[in-house]
Design a protein around this motif. Structure first.
Motif, PDB file in Angstrom:
ATOM      1  N   ILE A 237       0.843  -1.197   0.000  1.00 50.64           N
ATOM      2  CA  ILE A 237       0.000   0.000   0.000  1.00 50.64           C
ATOM      3  C   ILE A 237       0.876   1.245   0.000  1.00 50.64           C
ATOM      4  O   ILE A 237       1.812   1.359   0.799  1.00 50.64           O
ATOM      5  N   ALA A 238       0.577   2.165  -0.904  1.00 49.51           N
ATOM      6  CA  ALA A 238       1.322   3.426  -0.982  1.00 49.51           C
ATOM      7  C   ALA A 238       0.372   4.597  -0.802  1.00 49.51           C
ATOM      8  O   ALA A 238      -0.583   4.743  -1.574  1.00 49.51           O
ATOM      9  N   VAL A 280       5.595   4.296   2.508  1.00 50.71           N
ATOM     10  CA  VAL A 280       5.385   5.740   2.448  1.00 50.71           C
ATOM     11  C   VAL A 280       6.466   6.336   1.553  1.00 50.71           C
ATOM     12  O   VAL A 280       7.649   6.310   1.894  1.00 50.71           O
ATOM     13  N   PRO A 281       6.093   6.848   0.380  1.00 52.47           N
ATOM     14  CA  PRO A 281       7.108   7.333  -0.560  1.00 52.47           C
ATOM     15  C   PRO A 281       7.793   8.594  -0.060  1.00 52.47           C
ATOM     16  O   PRO A 281       7.242   9.351   0.746  1.00 52.47           O
ATOM     17  N   ALA A 308       9.673   3.414   5.027  1.00 55.29           N
ATOM     18  CA  ALA A 308       9.633   4.878   5.052  1.00 55.29           C
ATOM     19  C   ALA A 308      10.900   5.426   4.416  1.00 55.29           C
ATOM     20  O   ALA A 308      12.000   5.194   4.922  1.00 55.29           O
ATOM     21  N   LEU A 309      10.731   6.131   3.314  1.00 59.01           N
ATOM     22  CA  LEU A 309      11.875   6.702   2.615  1.00 59.01           C
ATOM     23  C   LEU A 309      12.082   8.162   3.010  1.00 59.01           C
ATOM     24  O   LEU A 309      11.337   8.729   3.797  1.00 59.01           O
ATOM     25  N   GLY A 310      13.111   8.782   2.418  1.00 58.44           N
ATOM     26  CA  GLY A 310      13.636  10.035   2.915  1.00 58.44           C
ATOM     27  C   GLY A 310      12.779  11.267   2.696  1.00 58.44           C
ATOM     28  O   GLY A 310      11.854  11.293   1.887  1.00 58.44           O
ATOM     29  N   GLU A 311      13.114  12.310   3.457  1.00 61.45           N
ATOM     30  CA  GLU A 311      12.525  13.639   3.355  1.00 61.45           C
ATOM     31  C   GLU A 311      11.032  13.652   3.660  1.00 61.45           C
ATOM     32  O   GLU A 311      10.304  14.526   3.189  1.00 61.45           O
ATOM     33  N   ILE A 399      11.419  -0.568   7.731  1.00 68.70           N
ATOM     34  CA  ILE A 399      12.540  -0.405   6.804  1.00 68.70           C
ATOM     35  C   ILE A 399      12.645   1.091   6.540  1.00 68.70           C
ATOM     36  O   ILE A 399      11.732   1.701   5.979  1.00 68.70           O
ATOM     37  N   VAL A 400      13.748   1.683   6.984  1.00 68.09           N
ATOM     38  CA  VAL A 400      13.847   3.137   7.067  1.00 68.09           C
ATOM     39  C   VAL A 400      15.063   3.617   6.282  1.00 68.09           C
ATOM     40  O   VAL A 400      16.144   3.028   6.371  1.00 68.09           O
ATOM     41  N   SER A 401      14.883   4.695   5.520  1.00 65.69           N
ATOM     42  CA  SER A 401      16.001   5.244   4.749  1.00 65.69           C
ATOM     43  C   SER A 401      15.864   6.751   4.623  1.00 65.69           C
ATOM     44  O   SER A 401      14.758   7.298   4.670  1.00 65.69           O
TER      45      SER A 401
END
Length: 434
Positions: A237-238, A280-281, A308-311, A399-401
């Motif tokens: 899901i996005a 989460v983009p 969860a990706l950046g910014e 998963i975090v970046s």
């Protein structure tokens, strides 16, 4: 009546905008608070490149009425949902070379009077921030600035036959350009002046836009829109914030089959099941997810997965995240012995299968201090985590970046980000379904 600045970002508007608001020249309104009455009470509208175009589509009739009454709209970004009749979908330059990004004046406009366009063309020597394509100008629009020898119309003004004017800048927010030369405040003030009814064009005689521009542009894409799935299997899901880069990344043919559900962040409570993975983009406006913090926590406590990706400031809406931002060096590759310093610490991890350090190297926005027991997958030059997996903070998996590939892929900017997604997406799906 004043100019309406539609606030779509988590961050505060630029100081020049806030100063104008103090003087009563601008009303700053959060996009989720916008009503037809508020828009129609103003004579100018400024929107930024984090505009939620999905939500704005619900106000299409009001936006048309605003313009019909003589309103002015300054639009920043890529038009991926044509929001009024006459506008077309953004089209990028196909595989641009450096010369294709040269910024060239086609018709003089007061907004750029006395400004050397070369100071807007690059940012720390890197071209592409100003624009990499165009929102195709409608018939009768006047091209102001073009890109490359074919003058791809990155800036244009349209005096609509029905009334009102639209200024389109199809790149990063124009009011943020020329920062290293101190030009951003001046541009922001001039944008406000134009939206408020200031002088529009410098000459009544206009040069025609170059007929060869079309040959440089990639074809328009088909966007599939929001979607849901009743599948009983694990779903990916996005949440889409309706920004142009989310729409392009999540809905265009390249990755649309990746996601089973694409919905607004505010719909997550109705969609998420414990078996689902929530991705989460990057560059999701943080306030949209802060409002869903309890939904995310319940999902993790039930054993769910969150990527969860950046910014997107995941530290503000996910548990146990310690994040430190750093100034972004996007020109590192121009420096002698260029090396961003990214290292893959866990090359055998399934998420990084078939990936090398160059696949993670475009630029960095910050680093994390993962909890003890978390699995660090990639680090920066100082051995600080930029990608990790945490199965210790909650019963679920995080998963975090700090990497932001969807933003740049969705902006048609920095090919390394597309290469990253081409590898990471199938790795993630295989990992989750193993």
């Amino acid at each position: 009546m004043s100019v309406l600045y539609l606030h779509s970002t988590y961050e505060e508007p630029a100081q020049a905008v806030r100063d104008a608001a103090t003087r009563g020249e601008v009303s700053i309104v959060r996009q989720n608070e916008l009503t037809p009455g508020i828009l129609l009470a103003h004579k100018g509208l400024i929107t930024g490149n984090q505009l939620d175009q999905n939500t704005m589509m619900t106000m299409r009739d009001t936006l048309t009425a605003f313009l019909d009454a003589g309103g002015r709209w300054f639009f920043n970004g890529h038009m991926v949902r044509p929001l009024i009749d006459g506008l077309s979908q953004y089209r990028p330059i196909c595989q641009p070379k450096r010369a294709d990004l040269d910024l060239i004046s086609v018709n003089r406009h007061p907004l750029f009077d006395g400004i050397d366009l070369e100071k807007l063309e690059t940012n720390k020597g890197v071209a592409g921030f100003y624009g990499r394509g165009c929102n195709p100008p409608p018939p009768g629009a006047v091209v102001i600035n073009g890109l490359g020898s074919t003058h791809v119309p990155v800036d244009w003004v349209w005096s609509r036959p029905e009334g009102g004017r639209v200024f389109s800048h199809s790149g990063n927010d124009l009011g943020s350009m020329g920062r290293e030369w101190g030009l951003s405040p001046q541009l922001a003030r001039r944008i406000i002046d134009w939206a408020g009814g200031g002088t529009c064009l410098s000459t009544p005689v206009f040069a025609a836009k170059a007929s060869q521009a079309e040959t440089k542009l990639a074809p328009a894409e088909t966007y599939s829109g929001m979607k849901s799935s009743r599948s009983r299997k694990r779903r990916l899901i996005a949440p889409s914030s309706g920004t142009y880069y989310h729409i392009h990344s999540l809905e265009s043919p390249r990755y649309e089959d990746t996601f089973d559900v694409v919905c607004a962040p505010e719909m997550l409570a109705d969609e998420l099941r414990p078996s689902d993975a929530l991705w989460v983009p990057c560059r999701t406006p943080a306030h949209r997810m802060i409002e869903q913090r309890d939904v995310v926590l319940r999902h993790l406590e039930a054993g769910g997965t969150v990527v969860a990706l950046g910014e997107s400031r995941s530290d503000l809406w996910m548990p146990g995240i310690e994040f430190t931002s750093v100034p972004t060096n996007w020109w590192w590759w121009l420096e002698p012995g260029a090396d961003l310093g990214v290292s893959i610490i866990a090359p055998d991890h399934a998420l990084l299968a078939g990936m090398g350090r160059k696949d993670l190297a475009w630029h960095l926005h910050g680093w994390f201090r993962p909890p003890e027991g978390a699995h660090v997958l990639a680090t920066d030059r100082e051995d600080r985590a930029i990608l990790y997996e945490d199965t210790v903070t909650t019963p679920g998996r995080m998963i975090v970046s700090s990497l932001d590939p969807f933003f740049h892929h969705g902006s048609h900017f920095m090919p390394a980000t597309t290469r990253f997604l081409d590898r990471f997406i199938p790795n993630l799906k295989d990992y989750l379904n193993a």
